[in-house]
Design a protein around this motif. Structure first.
Motif, short mmCIF file in Angstrom:
data_model
loop_
_atom_site.label_atom_id
_atom_site.label_comp_id
_atom_site.label_asym_id
_atom_site.label_seq_id
_atom_site.Cartn_x
_atom_site.Cartn_y
_atom_site.Cartn_z
N SER A 73 70.06 -65.10 72.66
CA SER A 73 70.68 -63.96 73.33
C SER A 73 72.19 -64.03 73.17
O SER A 73 72.80 -65.07 73.46
N GLN A 74 72.77 -62.92 72.76
CA GLN A 74 74.20 -62.89 72.48
C GLN A 74 75.06 -63.02 73.74
O GLN A 74 76.02 -63.79 73.75
N ALA A 75 74.74 -62.27 74.78
CA ALA A 75 75.61 -62.22 75.96
C ALA A 75 75.77 -63.58 76.65
O ALA A 75 76.90 -64.00 76.90
N PRO A 76 74.69 -64.29 76.97
CA PRO A 76 74.89 -65.61 77.60
C PRO A 76 75.59 -66.61 76.68
O PRO A 76 76.38 -67.42 77.15
N ALA A 77 75.31 -66.52 75.39
CA ALA A 77 75.96 -67.44 74.45
C ALA A 77 77.46 -67.16 74.39
O ALA A 77 78.28 -68.09 74.40
N ALA A 78 77.83 -65.89 74.35
CA ALA A 78 79.25 -65.53 74.31
C ALA A 78 79.92 -65.90 75.64
O ALA A 78 81.07 -66.36 75.65
N PHE A 79 79.23 -65.71 76.74
CA PHE A 79 79.78 -66.08 78.05
C PHE A 79 80.03 -67.59 78.11
O PHE A 79 81.11 -68.03 78.51
N ALA A 80 79.03 -68.36 77.70
CA ALA A 80 79.19 -69.82 77.70
C ALA A 80 80.30 -70.23 76.72
O ALA A 80 81.06 -71.16 77.00
N SER A 114 76.21 -78.36 76.14
CA SER A 114 74.81 -78.70 76.42
C SER A 114 73.98 -77.45 76.67
O SER A 114 72.85 -77.33 76.18
N PHE A 115 74.54 -76.50 77.41
CA PHE A 115 73.83 -75.24 77.68
C PHE A 115 73.61 -74.47 76.38
O PHE A 115 72.51 -73.96 76.12
N LEU A 116 74.62 -74.39 75.53
CA LEU A 116 74.49 -73.70 74.26
C LEU A 116 73.46 -74.40 73.36
O LEU A 116 72.65 -73.74 72.70
N PHE A 117 73.47 -75.72 73.35
CA PHE A 117 72.49 -76.45 72.56
C PHE A 117 71.08 -76.19 73.07
O PHE A 117 70.14 -75.98 72.29
N LEU A 118 70.91 -76.18 74.38
CA LEU A 118 69.60 -75.89 74.97
C LEU A 118 69.14 -74.47 74.60
O LEU A 118 67.96 -74.26 74.29
N MET A 119 70.07 -73.52 74.61
CA MET A 119 69.73 -72.16 74.18
C MET A 119 69.26 -72.15 72.73
O MET A 119 68.29 -71.44 72.40
N CYS A 120 69.91 -72.90 71.87
CA CYS A 120 69.50 -72.98 70.46
C CYS A 120 68.08 -73.51 70.34
O CYS A 120 67.24 -72.92 69.63
#
Length: 155
Positions: A73-80, A114-120
């Motif tokens: 998802s673009q929005a949470p990734a860009a926010f993080a 870590s959050f971005l990695f988990l999203m990946c």
């Protein structure tokens, strides 16, 4: 460029450009400290080290932010990503003072990575589930990540 494609990556592009501006700011600060007549070697070394540390993690940040944005998802990734840039700024400015003042920015940045990695990982697993098992949970996962991303701001 196709409008649909641009709509899906616009926020990621924006955060990437902000990170480039931030890198330029870091470079200018180091250059200014280097050219200063009354420069102290310790201050320049701290500033140079902070910039080098930020540059070491920069490719990792870009890769996982884009991967998270495209796979999930673009929005949470860009926010993080934007919050990571704030944490990196806090780290850099903290490093200009005393080294121990940079610790909160470092830890906060580590949490964002870590959050971005988990999203990946979740995005890739969801893709594989959809390909091989026929079940797609992307909408549920996107709802969860959009809900949880503001919680990352809690210290």
């Amino acid at each position: 460029m196709d409008a649909d494609i641009m709509e899906n990556i616009f926020l990621l592009v924006l955060v990437t450009l902000l990170s480039v501006v931030q890198n330029a700011f870091f470079a200018l600060k180091v250059e200014k400290e280097c050219k200063s007549q009354n420069t102290k070697a310790a201050a320049f070394e701290r500033l140079s080290c902070a910039k080098r540390n930020c540059m070491d993690t920069y490719p990792t940040f870009l890769a996982i932010m884009w991967c998270a944005g495209l796979c999930l998802s673009q929005a949470p990734a860009a926010f993080a990503g934007a919050v990571y840039l704030f944490a990196r700024q806090k780290y850099f400015v903290g490093y200009m003072g005393q080294t121990c003042q940079s610790t909160p920015g470092y830890l906060f940045g580590k949490r964002m990575l870590s959050f971005l990695f988990l999203m990946c990982v979740v995005g890739i697993v969801n893709f594989l589930l959809g390909q091989y098992c026929g079940s797609d949970y992307k909408e549920y996962i996107q709802t969860i990540t959009k809900t949880l991303s503001p919680l990352l701001l809690i210290p």
